[in-house]
Design a protein around this motif. Structure first.
Motif, PDB file in Angstrom:
ATOM      1  N   GLY A   1       0.793  -1.220   0.000  1.00 34.09           N
ATOM      2  CA  GLY A   1       0.000   0.000   0.000  1.00 34.09           C
ATOM      3  C   GLY A   1       0.828   1.273   0.000  1.00 34.09           C
ATOM      4  O   GLY A   1       0.303   2.365  -0.205  1.00 34.09           O
ATOM      5  N   ARG A   2       2.120   1.177   0.193  1.00 38.45           N
ATOM      6  CA  ARG A   2       2.974   2.367   0.183  1.00 38.45           C
ATOM      7  C   ARG A   2       3.040   2.922  -1.232  1.00 38.45           C
ATOM      8  O   ARG A   2       3.146   2.186  -2.209  1.00 38.45           O
ATOM      9  CB  ARG A   2       4.371   2.016   0.666  1.00 38.45           C
ATOM     10  N   VAL A   3       2.960   4.244  -1.345  1.00 41.84           N
ATOM     11  CA  VAL A   3       3.034   4.920  -2.636  1.00 41.84           C
ATOM     12  C   VAL A   3       4.040   6.049  -2.521  1.00 41.84           C
ATOM     13  O   VAL A   3       3.933   6.901  -1.644  1.00 41.84           O
ATOM     14  CB  VAL A   3       1.658   5.491  -3.057  1.00 41.84           C
ATOM     15  N   ASP A   4       5.044   6.046  -3.397  1.00 46.47           N
ATOM     16  CA  ASP A   4       6.036   7.121  -3.459  1.00 46.47           C
ATOM     17  C   ASP A   4       5.846   7.873  -4.766  1.00 46.47           C
ATOM     18  O   ASP A   4       5.680   7.252  -5.820  1.00 46.47           O
ATOM     19  CB  ASP A   4       7.455   6.564  -3.416  1.00 46.47           C
ATOM     20  N   SER A   5       5.884   9.196  -4.715  1.00 44.97           N
ATOM     21  CA  SER A   5       5.761  10.017  -5.919  1.00 44.97           C
ATOM     22  C   SER A   5       7.076  10.737  -6.171  1.00 44.97           C
ATOM     23  O   SER A   5       7.700  11.258  -5.247  1.00 44.97           O
ATOM     24  CB  SER A   5       4.657  11.059  -5.758  1.00 44.97           C
ATOM     25  N   HIS A   6       7.480  10.774  -7.440  1.00 46.60           N
ATOM     26  CA  HIS A   6       8.706  11.451  -7.852  1.00 46.60           C
ATOM     27  C   HIS A   6       8.364  12.413  -8.985  1.00 46.60           C
ATOM     28  O   HIS A   6       7.428  12.167  -9.758  1.00 46.60           O
ATOM     29  CB  HIS A   6       9.751  10.438  -8.323  1.00 46.60           C
ATOM     30  N   ALA A   7       9.107  13.480  -9.098  1.00 41.04           N
ATOM     31  CA  ALA A   7       8.850  14.480 -10.130  1.00 41.04           C
ATOM     32  C   ALA A   7       9.028  13.902 -11.532  1.00 41.04           C
ATOM     33  O   ALA A   7       8.327  14.273 -12.461  1.00 41.04           O
ATOM     34  CB  ALA A   7       9.764  15.680  -9.936  1.00 41.04           C
ATOM     35  N   LYS A   8       9.974  12.977 -11.689  1.00 39.50           N
ATOM     36  CA  LYS A   8      10.202  12.355 -13.004  1.00 39.50           C
ATOM     37  C   LYS A   8      10.662  10.915 -12.807  1.00 39.50           C
ATOM     38  O   LYS A   8      11.085  10.524 -11.722  1.00 39.50           O
ATOM     39  CB  LYS A   8      11.227  13.136 -13.808  1.00 39.50           C
ATOM     40  N   ALA A   9      10.593  10.169 -13.873  1.00 33.74           N
ATOM     41  CA  ALA A   9      11.014   8.760 -13.831  1.00 33.74           C
ATOM     42  C   ALA A   9      12.530   8.684 -13.656  1.00 33.74           C
ATOM     43  O   ALA A   9      13.262   9.492 -14.227  1.00 33.74           O
ATOM     44  CB  ALA A   9      10.602   8.053 -15.113  1.00 33.74           C
TER      45      ALA A   9
ATOM     46  N   LEU B   1      10.893  -5.212  -9.385  1.00 33.66           N
ATOM     47  CA  LEU B   1      10.313  -4.181 -10.228  1.00 33.66           C
ATOM     48  C   LEU B   1       9.395  -4.761 -11.296  1.00 33.66           C
ATOM     49  O   LEU B   1       9.734  -5.752 -11.952  1.00 33.66           O
ATOM     50  CB  LEU B   1      11.431  -3.399 -10.913  1.00 33.66           C
ATOM     51  N   GLN B   2       8.239  -4.137 -11.463  1.00 33.65           N
ATOM     52  CA  GLN B   2       7.326  -4.430 -12.563  1.00 33.65           C
ATOM     53  C   GLN B   2       6.768  -3.098 -13.032  1.00 33.65           C
ATOM     54  O   GLN B   2       6.421  -2.250 -12.219  1.00 33.65           O
ATOM     55  CB  GLN B   2       6.190  -5.342 -12.128  1.00 33.65           C
ATOM     56  N   TYR B   3       6.725  -2.896 -14.332  1.00 32.28           N
ATOM     57  CA  TYR B   3       6.224  -1.636 -14.859  1.00 32.28           C
ATOM     58  C   TYR B   3       4.708  -1.629 -14.909  1.00 32.28           C
ATOM     59  O   TYR B   3       4.080  -2.640 -15.161  1.00 32.28           O
ATOM     60  CB  TYR B   3       6.786  -1.375 -16.259  1.00 32.28           C
ATOM     61  N   ALA B   4       4.151  -0.482 -14.642  1.00 30.56           N
ATOM     62  CA  ALA B   4       2.710  -0.276 -14.729  1.00 30.56           C
ATOM     63  C   ALA B   4       2.503   0.936 -15.630  1.00 30.56           C
ATOM     64  O   ALA B   4       2.813   2.059 -15.241  1.00 30.56           O
ATOM     65  CB  ALA B   4       2.114  -0.044 -13.355  1.00 30.56           C
ATOM     66  N   VAL B   5       2.045   0.723 -16.826  1.00 29.20           N
ATOM     67  CA  VAL B   5       1.914   1.769 -17.828  1.00 29.20           C
ATOM     68  C   VAL B   5       1.068   2.935 -17.327  1.00 29.20           C
ATOM     69  O   VAL B   5       1.339   4.091 -17.626  1.00 29.20           O
ATOM     70  CB  VAL B   5       1.306   1.192 -19.130  1.00 29.20           C
ATOM     71  N   GLU B   6       0.065   2.662 -16.523  1.00 33.37           N
ATOM     72  CA  GLU B   6      -0.867   3.689 -16.078  1.00 33.37           C
ATOM     73  C   GLU B   6      -0.207   4.772 -15.234  1.00 33.37           C
ATOM     74  O   GLU B   6      -0.609   5.918 -15.267  1.00 33.37           O
ATOM     75  CB  GLU B   6      -2.014   3.087 -15.258  1.00 33.37           C
ATOM     76  N   TYR B   7       0.798   4.414 -14.418  1.00 29.55           N
ATOM     77  CA  TYR B   7       1.298   5.403 -13.463  1.00 29.55           C
ATOM     78  C   TYR B   7       2.791   5.371 -13.215  1.00 29.55           C
ATOM     79  O   TYR B   7       3.321   6.244 -12.554  1.00 29.55           O
ATOM     80  CB  TYR B   7       0.569   5.263 -12.116  1.00 29.55           C
ATOM     81  N   GLY B   8       3.521   4.417 -13.659  1.00 32.50           N
ATOM     82  CA  GLY B   8       4.957   4.352 -13.397  1.00 32.50           C
ATOM     83  C   GLY B   8       5.392   2.920 -13.213  1.00 32.50           C
ATOM     84  O   GLY B   8       5.413   2.158 -14.156  1.00 32.50           O
ATOM     85  N   CYS B   9       5.709   2.557 -11.998  1.00 30.69           N
ATOM     86  CA  CYS B   9       6.100   1.172 -11.766  1.00 30.69           C
ATOM     87  C   CYS B   9       5.619   0.721 -10.400  1.00 30.69           C
ATOM     88  O   CYS B   9       5.158   1.513  -9.592  1.00 30.69           O
ATOM     89  CB  CYS B   9       7.616   1.009 -11.877  1.00 30.69           C
ATOM     90  N   GLU B  10       5.739  -0.564 -10.185  1.00 32.13           N
ATOM     91  CA  GLU B  10       5.412  -1.101  -8.875  1.00 32.13           C
ATOM     92  C   GLU B  10       6.435  -2.156  -8.516  1.00 32.13           C
ATOM     93  O   GLU B  10       7.027  -2.790  -9.386  1.00 32.13           O
ATOM     94  CB  GLU B  10       3.992  -1.655  -8.814  1.00 32.13           C
ATOM     95  N   TYR B  11       6.645  -2.278  -7.236  1.00 31.10           N
ATOM     96  CA  TYR B  11       7.517  -3.310  -6.711  1.00 31.10           C
ATOM     97  C   TYR B  11       6.629  -4.329  -6.023  1.00 31.10           C
ATOM     98  O   TYR B  11       5.861  -4.005  -5.133  1.00 31.10           O
ATOM     99  CB  TYR B  11       8.518  -2.720  -5.720  1.00 31.10           C
ATOM    100  N   ARG B  12       6.749  -5.585  -6.474  1.00 33.30           N
ATOM    101  CA  ARG B  12       5.943  -6.666  -5.906  1.00 33.30           C
ATOM    102  C   ARG B  12       6.816  -7.539  -5.027  1.00 33.30           C
ATOM    103  O   ARG B  12       7.959  -7.842  -5.375  1.00 33.30           O
ATOM    104  CB  ARG B  12       5.332  -7.518  -7.010  1.00 33.30           C
ATOM    105  N   LEU B  13       6.258  -7.945  -3.899  1.00 33.57           N
ATOM    106  CA  LEU B  13       6.970  -8.799  -2.957  1.00 33.57           C
ATOM    107  C   LEU B  13       7.387 -10.085  -3.658  1.00 33.57           C
ATOM    108  O   LEU B  13       6.579 -10.745  -4.311  1.00 33.57           O
ATOM    109  CB  LEU B  13       6.072  -9.129  -1.762  1.00 33.57           C
ATOM    110  N   ARG B  14       8.651 -10.433  -3.526  1.00 35.18           N
ATOM    111  CA  ARG B  14       9.171 -11.673  -4.097  1.00 35.18           C
ATOM    112  C   ARG B  14       8.727 -12.819  -3.197  1.00 35.18           C
ATOM    113  O   ARG B  14       8.898 -12.779  -1.977  1.00 35.18           O
ATOM    114  CB  ARG B  14      10.695 -11.627  -4.167  1.00 35.18           C
ATOM    115  N   VAL B  15       8.188 -13.843  -3.799  1.00 32.45           N
ATOM    116  CA  VAL B  15       7.780 -15.034  -3.043  1.00 32.45           C
ATOM    117  C   VAL B  15       9.012 -15.915  -2.892  1.00 32.45           C
ATOM    118  O   VAL B  15       9.557 -16.424  -3.867  1.00 32.45           O
ATOM    119  CB  VAL B  15       6.655 -15.796  -3.767  1.00 32.45           C
TER     120      VAL B  15
END
Length: 65
Positions: free
Chosen positions: A16-24, A49-63
């Motif tokens: 649920g954590r969301v970080d915003s940056h001015a640029k990629a 890391l996994q890219y999400a076209v809608e907003y930037g990227c997301e980091y998913r927990l490694r199993v």
């Protein structure tokens, strides 16, 4: 007006954590390591890391297997 580059975390203690940056970032980290220190043993989680076209990227927990 430019939109912020958003990084979301999915799963684990950062869920649920969301970080915003001015640029990629030029070269985003492929893996983020989160170390939880408390009164007990050290707990380490890895987020990949996994890219999400809608907003930037997301980091998913490694199993861990």
């Amino acid at each position: 007006m430019t939109q912020a580059y958003v990084v979301r975390f999915v799963g684990g203690p950062l869920d649920g954590r969301v970080d915003s940056h001015a640029k990629a970032p030029e070269a985003p980290k492929q893996t983020v390591t989160h170390v939880h220190l408390h009164g007990g043993p050290k707990i380490v989680h890895h987020y990949d890391l996994q890219y999400a076209v809608e907003y930037g990227c997301e980091y998913r927990l490694r199993v861990e297997e």
